[in-house]
Design an enzyme around this catalytic site. Sequence first.
Site, short mmCIF file in Angstrom:
data_model
loop_
_atom_site.label_atom_id
_atom_site.label_comp_id
_atom_site.label_asym_id
_atom_site.label_seq_id
_atom_site.Cartn_x
_atom_site.Cartn_y
_atom_site.Cartn_z
N ILE A 85 11.09 3.94 5.37
CA ILE A 85 10.88 3.93 6.40
C ILE A 85 12.06 5.60 5.93
O ILE A 85 13.21 4.50 6.81
CB ILE A 85 10.40 3.48 7.05
N SER A 86 12.33 6.53 6.02
CA SER A 86 12.98 7.12 6.61
C SER A 86 14.52 6.62 7.51
O SER A 86 12.62 7.48 8.48
CB SER A 86 13.31 8.34 5.76
N GLU A 110 5.81 10.76 -0.34
CA GLU A 110 4.58 12.95 -0.33
C GLU A 110 3.40 12.24 -0.79
O GLU A 110 2.40 12.95 -1.50
CB GLU A 110 5.23 13.88 0.06
N SER A 120 0.95 -1.52 0.38
CA SER A 120 -0.23 0.02 -0.35
C SER A 120 1.13 1.25 -0.42
O SER A 120 1.21 1.60 0.67
CB SER A 120 -1.17 0.18 0.95
N ARG A 180 4.62 17.84 1.31
CA ARG A 180 4.66 18.29 0.69
C ARG A 180 4.55 19.26 -0.46
O ARG A 180 5.51 19.15 -0.72
CB ARG A 180 2.96 18.02 -0.24
#
Length: 379
Positions: free
Chosen positions: A156-157, A362, A129, A241
């Site tokens: 995941i950063s 994002e 997802s 964003r």
Amino acid sequence: MDFALSEEQTLIFDMAKGFGEEHIAPFAQTWEAEGTIPKDLWPKIAELGLGGIYVSEEHDGSGLSRLDATLVFEALAMSCPAVGSFLSIHNMCGGMIDKFGDAETKAKWLPDLCSMNKVFSYCLTEPGSGSDAAALKTRATRTNDGYVVNGTKAFISGGGYSDAYVCMVRTGDDGPKGISTVVVENGAEGLSFGALEKKMGWLAQPTSQVQFDDCKVPADNLIGEEGKGFAYAMAGLDGGRLNISAGALGGAQKALDLTMQYMSERKAFGKSINQFQALQFRLAEYETKLQAARTFLRQAAWKLDNGDHDASKFCAMAKLMVTDVSFEVANGCLQLHGGYGYLADYGIEKIVRDLRVHQILEGTNEIMRLIISRQMIAA
């Protein structure tokens, strides 16, 4: 209409730019090679008030606007887009906690977040997802003590690096209304991480899967109300964003600045290459595009700060326009460097690699088009 920055906003930009030039830019290539950012950088950034940009002053934050934040992330990206963007993610977590958490939640998390004694990561995306975020499957089951979480987050950063993870998890039925938000601390029982991802850019940021295997999470780690997590996540993405756009813009501006300097020094056919009209036209085109992108980005940030009804559409439009333009300009600057642009020593190829992902995260730019067109039709 007043397009000028205030004196305070100019100081914010200059402060962030100066910090980046001193504490980030000289080490960016080294951090990229090492694949990590030294933890001792973050408290220095927090001393400038950039650990909790959107957090209210009441809870140790700076209480800055979304427009102010775009100035910070544009300025920092001129030294390294990867570092600035990681700070943006941390601040997105802080904004969510400050906006949606109750008094106890804020008192529990925000002091360490704002001081950056703890670094936070944002966990929404899963292997199955991405654009369809509401289809997430990571489940948190209620127990007498809190929750037991099972599932996996992807891309995941800060995976395996950060101290806390703001996670969107499913506590109810399928769909957006079944999603809640919890904080999972590093070291929690049942929390583990995948191998570090090998990426095209953002190499200074450690990125991995975040895995939950009967991971135990206390009940008071819930942010806000059960079932509201998807709305919280989407609200955070509007600002995210803007920040990702600002980071792309700062990177592209740095590429253009480097190109201007290079073209004044590089000689061909007996004169510096900035004297060739064909190349001058390229510079004019890039300058125009970046200035237009900057103006539009700041308008979108202004709308979000003022709660305009079409702020989300403008955030999506800014993300689409600014990240596309910024990558185009950075890639064109590499071309103007010729073969030297392909060499790491000149700094351009790193910017190109770093900015490519800004068109994806994002919300991909394809999803931005979907958001924009749906809101146009609905109106």
